[in-house]
Design an enzyme around this catalytic site. Structure first.
Site, mmCIF file in Angstrom:
data_model
loop_
_atom_site.group_PDB
_atom_site.id
_atom_site.type_symbol
_atom_site.label_atom_id
_atom_site.label_comp_id
_atom_site.label_asym_id
_atom_site.label_seq_id
_atom_site.Cartn_x
_atom_site.Cartn_y
_atom_site.Cartn_z
ATOM 1 N N CYS A 383 -83.472 -76.216 6.123
ATOM 2 C CA CYS A 383 -83.266 -76.015 4.688
ATOM 3 C C CYS A 383 -84.518 -76.431 3.908
ATOM 4 C CB CYS A 383 -82.020 -76.764 4.218
ATOM 5 S SG CYS A 383 -81.402 -76.204 2.616
ATOM 6 N N GLY A 385 -86.617 -78.550 4.763
ATOM 7 C CA GLY A 385 -87.672 -78.645 5.769
ATOM 8 C C GLY A 385 -88.320 -77.308 6.040
ATOM 9 N N HIS A 510 -78.210 -74.620 7.916
ATOM 10 C CA HIS A 510 -77.988 -75.953 8.488
ATOM 11 C C HIS A 510 -77.397 -75.828 9.892
ATOM 12 C CE1 HIS A 510 -78.735 -78.587 4.956
ATOM 13 N NE2 HIS A 510 -78.498 -77.462 4.300
ATOM 14 N N GLU A 512 -77.134 -77.907 12.191
ATOM 15 C CA GLU A 512 -76.437 -79.113 12.650
ATOM 16 C C GLU A 512 -74.921 -79.024 12.495
ATOM 17 O OE1 GLU A 512 -77.736 -80.214 8.348
ATOM 18 O OE2 GLU A 512 -78.365 -78.900 9.986
#
EC number: 6.3.4.2
Length: 539
Positions: A383, A385, A510, A512
């Protein structure tokens, strides 16, 4: 008939109600039952989307775009279920819907009150979760502790549920603390007695107790608690501090928790007991990892453990696959400079820059990403990053010295990252992001596609309002950047990568949120593979 299990907490907060609910959910699911998880949060915010991460921790996002409590992440990872807008309900949402109904005249001029209007809406949310999922069991965690003024309407609503759906279809599980006084070497049961007394004063008799403690509780103390609380001693479950999260469901199973729940609710499961063999192998692997891999996490909210909990969990999931313990070194982005970045990264095997909002710390992120790119250190951007990786590339490879994000500098000449076209006119902050599950088409021959087992299209969860500015795509591609994932209509850049690097991939979404202990998410899996240099090992 759907069975309803309500998990409440007393004495103190952060007792692990979410882990308790998740562990029970896992056991019931592994008995072949269909389980739905639900969390009620007593705060008045509509959702946690606009809350400071230092106050609330991570904001979790579901497939349907709900910004939710981080406990939903525990539910998804431990129980291995997908949650939805019906899985997280706040006081703010309840009051918002009731007031909207009042404005429409749905109450026909009646005086709107906590009882019955607020409590009826809470019960409706519980029932809706059952109707939309066709589940055998709904496990609802009530946030806060018994006695909190904010939780009162929820407690009243779940009390009424017993009458509405029948006593055989409702179970109350209460989590409390049994503290150990080290000076006296004595465990104290009084806090549990008082907590249950408070619960009973509002009409709820717990059917099972889960006692959080530092060490095993002897039979004498269990008998005493049973006498004072009217909970049969065989339905008093210990929750001892465990070295691994994976231990909790296994310890509950040893105490027969899932069987006792099934017996109480007259619930017949397809399997006579929970099949936890794969879970035991995972637990064994997690406790006996043979290698170590150090990952530097550069973020904005590193002081709070819960702010990046899905990211750190996803890193560990990938570590299990490679039989390596992931040591996460969290670094405050604001503290990074050109002078200290080499020292910060000297022992690091990889860099990850996760999501965030606002301008604070952006230059530190860019400095860290530049160092990783120039020194071929495996890098994963998420995101924000991904956005900062794009800005770094524009500044230091394309030589656009003033390149920036429109979030940091709205009037920037070279705004590599710009606000999404359909978000420009939004005035509110809450609920105005690009949220939820969206598809991305992967480019053939890329490391990204390889990370996702050569799938043509993936579905991932998003939470952002800024995107890559398409007018720079051609210049980036000429300089060696590959847009390895884009929206199906090719309008939105979803993933960037530098193919000549060991691993340099950044995603706007995302990843994760879709990682699971036994199924690491693709980008995390490949990132840790590159960072560790180890071969994958099946469980």
């Amino acid at each position: 008939m759907t069975k309803y299990i309500f998990v409440t907490g007393g004495v103190v907060s952060s007792l692990g109600k979410g882990i308790t609910a998740s562990s029970l959910g896992r056991l019931l699911k592994n008995r072949g039952l269909k389980v739905t998880m639900q969390k009620f949060d007593p705060y008045i915010n509509i959702d946690p989307g606009t809350m400071n991460p230092y106050q609330h921790g991570e904001v979790y996002v579901t497939d349907d775009g709900t910004e939710a409590d981080l406990d939903l992440g525990h539910y998804e990872r431990i129980v291995d279920v997908r949650t939805s807008k019906y899985s997280n309900v706040t006081t703010g949402k309840i009051y918002q819907e009731v007031l909207e109904k009042e404005r429409r005249g749905d109450y026909h001029g009646a005086t709107v009150q906590v009882i019955p209007h607020i409590t009826n809406m809470i019960k409706k949310k519980i029932m809706r979760a059952a109707l939309t999922t066709d589940s055998d069991v709904i496990i609802s965690e009530i946030g806060g502790t018994v006695g909190d003024i904010e939780s009162t309407p929820f407690m009243e609503a779940i009390r009424q549920m017993r009458r509405e759906v029948g006593e055989d279809n409702v179970m109350y599980i209460h989590c409390t603390l049994v503290p150990l006084l080290h000076a006296a070497h004595e465990m104290k049961t009084k806090p549990t007695q008082h907590s249950v007394a408070e619960l009973r004063s509002i009409g709820i008799q717990p059917n099972m107790l889960v006692l959080r403690a530092e060490q095993p509780i002897d039979q004498e103390h269990k008998d005493k608690i049973s006498d004072f609380t009217d909970v049969p001693v065989d339905r008093i479950i210990e929750s001892i501090d465990a070295p691994s999260l994976f231990d909790v469901p296994l310890e509950f199973q040893k105490q027969g928790m899932d069987q006792k729940v099934c017996d109480f609710l007259h619930l017949e499961s397809p399997k006579p007991e929970a099949d936890m063999e794969a879970w035991k192998k995972l637990d064994e692997r997690a406790k006996n990892l043979e290698h170590k891999t150090k990952i530097t996490l550069v973020g904005k909210y590193v002081e709070l453990e819960d702010a990046y909990i899905s990211v750190t969990d996803a890193l560990q999931h990938a570590g299990y696959l490679y039989n390596t313990k992931i040591e996460v070194d969290k670094v405050q982005a604001e503290d990074i400079t050109e002078d200290n970045i080499a020292e910060i990264m000297k022992d690091s095997d990889g860099l990850i820059v996760p999501g965030g909002f606002g301008t604070r710390g952006l230059e530190g992120m860019i400095t860290a990403i530049k160092y990783a790119r120039e020194n071929d250190i495996p890098f994963l951007g998420i995101c924000l990053g991904m956005q900062m990786a794009s800005v770094e590339f524009a500044r230091n490879v394309l030589n656009l010295e003033d390149a920036n994000s429109a979030e940091a500098e709205p009037n920037c000449k070279n705004n590599i990252i710009d606000i999404m076209a359909d978000k420009r006119d939004e005035e509110n902050i809450g609920g105005t992001l690009r949220l939820g599950l969206y598809p991305a088409t992967l480019k053939e021959g890329t490391k990204t596609r390889e990370a996702y087992d050569n799938q043509d299209v993936i579905q991932e969860r998003h939470r952002h309002r800024f995107e890559f500015n398409n007018k720079y795509r051609e210049a980036f591609e000429k300089a060696g950047m590959v847009f390895s994932g884009v929206s199906p209509d090719n309008r939105l850049v979803e993933i960037i990568e530098l193919p000549k690097k060991k691993f340099f991939i950044a995603a706007q979404y995302h990843p994760e949120f879709l990682s699971r202990p036994q199924r690491p998410e693709g980008l995390f899996k490949s990132f840790i593979g590159a960072a560790s240099g180890l071969p994958a090992q099946k469980f």
